[in-house]
Motif scaffolding. Structure first.
Motif, PDB file in Angstrom:
ATOM      1  N   LEU A   8     -70.064  38.702  43.239  1.00 27.35           N
ATOM      2  CA  LEU A   8     -70.346  37.871  42.064  1.00 27.35           C
ATOM      3  C   LEU A   8     -69.247  38.019  41.013  1.00 27.35           C
ATOM      4  N   THR A   9     -68.753  39.237  40.846  1.00 22.95           N
ATOM      5  CA  THR A   9     -67.649  39.457  39.911  1.00 22.95           C
ATOM      6  C   THR A   9     -66.388  38.751  40.407  1.00 22.95           C
ATOM      7  N   LEU A  10     -66.154  38.789  41.706  1.00 23.65           N
ATOM      8  CA  LEU A  10     -65.008  38.086  42.287  1.00 23.65           C
ATOM      9  C   LEU A  10     -65.128  36.586  42.058  1.00 23.65           C
ATOM     10  N   LEU A  11     -66.330  36.049  42.181  1.00 25.26           N
ATOM     11  CA  LEU A  11     -66.542  34.622  41.913  1.00 25.26           C
ATOM     12  C   LEU A  11     -66.137  34.280  40.477  1.00 25.26           C
ATOM     13  N   VAL A  12     -66.543  35.102  39.529  1.00 28.97           N
ATOM     14  CA  VAL A  12     -66.177  34.870  38.126  1.00 28.97           C
ATOM     15  C   VAL A  12     -64.660  34.976  37.958  1.00 28.97           C
ATOM     16  N   ALA A  13     -64.042  35.943  38.614  1.00 28.47           N
ATOM     17  CA  ALA A  13     -62.579  36.072  38.541  1.00 28.47           C
ATOM     18  C   ALA A  13     -61.905  34.817  39.109  1.00 28.47           C
ATOM     19  N   LEU A  14     -62.402  34.310  40.219  1.00 31.18           N
ATOM     20  CA  LEU A  14     -61.823  33.102  40.817  1.00 31.18           C
ATOM     21  C   LEU A  14     -61.994  31.888  39.911  1.00 31.18           C
ATOM     22  N   ILE A  15     -63.128  31.797  39.244  1.00 31.59           N
ATOM     23  CA  ILE A  15     -63.330  30.716  38.267  1.00 31.59           C
ATOM     24  C   ILE A  15     -62.241  30.788  37.203  1.00 31.59           C
ATOM     25  N   HIS A  16     -61.941  31.989  36.742  1.00 28.60           N
ATOM     26  CA  HIS A  16     -60.947  32.138  35.676  1.00 28.60           C
ATOM     27  C   HIS A  16     -59.516  31.970  36.171  1.00 28.60           C
ATOM     28  N   ILE A  17     -59.267  32.255  37.427  1.00 24.26           N
ATOM     29  CA  ILE A  17     -57.959  31.936  38.002  1.00 24.26           C
ATOM     30  C   ILE A  17     -57.804  30.421  38.085  1.00 24.26           C
ATOM     31  N   TYR A  18     -58.868  29.731  38.463  1.00 24.59           N
ATOM     32  CA  TYR A  18     -58.854  28.264  38.494  1.00 24.59           C
ATOM     33  C   TYR A  18     -58.611  27.700  37.094  1.00 24.59           C
ATOM     34  N   ILE A  19     -59.290  28.246  36.098  1.00 28.09           N
ATOM     35  CA  ILE A  19     -59.086  27.791  34.720  1.00 28.09           C
ATOM     36  C   ILE A  19     -57.650  28.082  34.278  1.00 28.09           C
ATOM     37  N   LEU A  20     -57.117  29.247  34.649  1.00 21.34           N
ATOM     38  CA  LEU A  20     -55.715  29.566  34.365  1.00 21.34           C
ATOM     39  C   LEU A  20     -54.803  28.471  34.908  1.00 21.34           C
TER      40      LEU A  20
END
Length: 126
Positions: A8-20
């Motif tokens: 779940l934490t990785l999912l949030v990190a991936l969301i923020h990489i996408y936003i980046l």
């Protein structure tokens, strides 16, 4: 290592990489940045440098979350994850108030779910 909290934490990190990527590279692209953020070409160009700055901050959030996932000491990793998930939650609330409710569902809600999973699954002595 608790699998569900880390996923779940990785999912949030991936969301923020996408936003980046959206904010630093694809901000002015008609099919990505402009469509997702509902901007005219003129406005996207005028705000491009501001978006790059925002994107870098989202990248730092993602890096912090990844650091927490792969920290060699599980209790420290859980604390790092909770700190950065809390930062994401606050940023999402600010975005929801200043930009629109959709930001809450994209940022704050997944981070809160991941945070609860970290607290329940990490065995951190509070």
């Amino acid at each position: 290592m608790a699998l569900l909290p880390n996923l779940l934490t990785l999912l949030v990190a991936l969301i923020h990489i996408y936003i980046l990527l959206l904010e630093t590279v694809l901000w002015t692209h008609p099919a990505y940045g402009r469509r997702i953020f509902r901007m005219t070409a003129e406005f996207a160009e005028q705000t491009r440098l501001l978006a790059v700055n925002q994107g870098v901050y989202n990248g730092f959030l993602a890096l912090g979350l990844l650091w927490g996932i792969w920290h060699p000491v599980p209790t420290v990793g859980a604390q790092v994850k909770l700190f950065f998930l809390g930062c994401v939650c606050v940023a999402g609330w600010v975005g929801a108030v200043t930009v629109g409710r959709r930001v809450f569902w994209v940022q704050s809600f997944p981070a809160a779910v991941a945070g609860v999973a970290v607290v329940l699954g990490a065995g951190v002595p509070w």
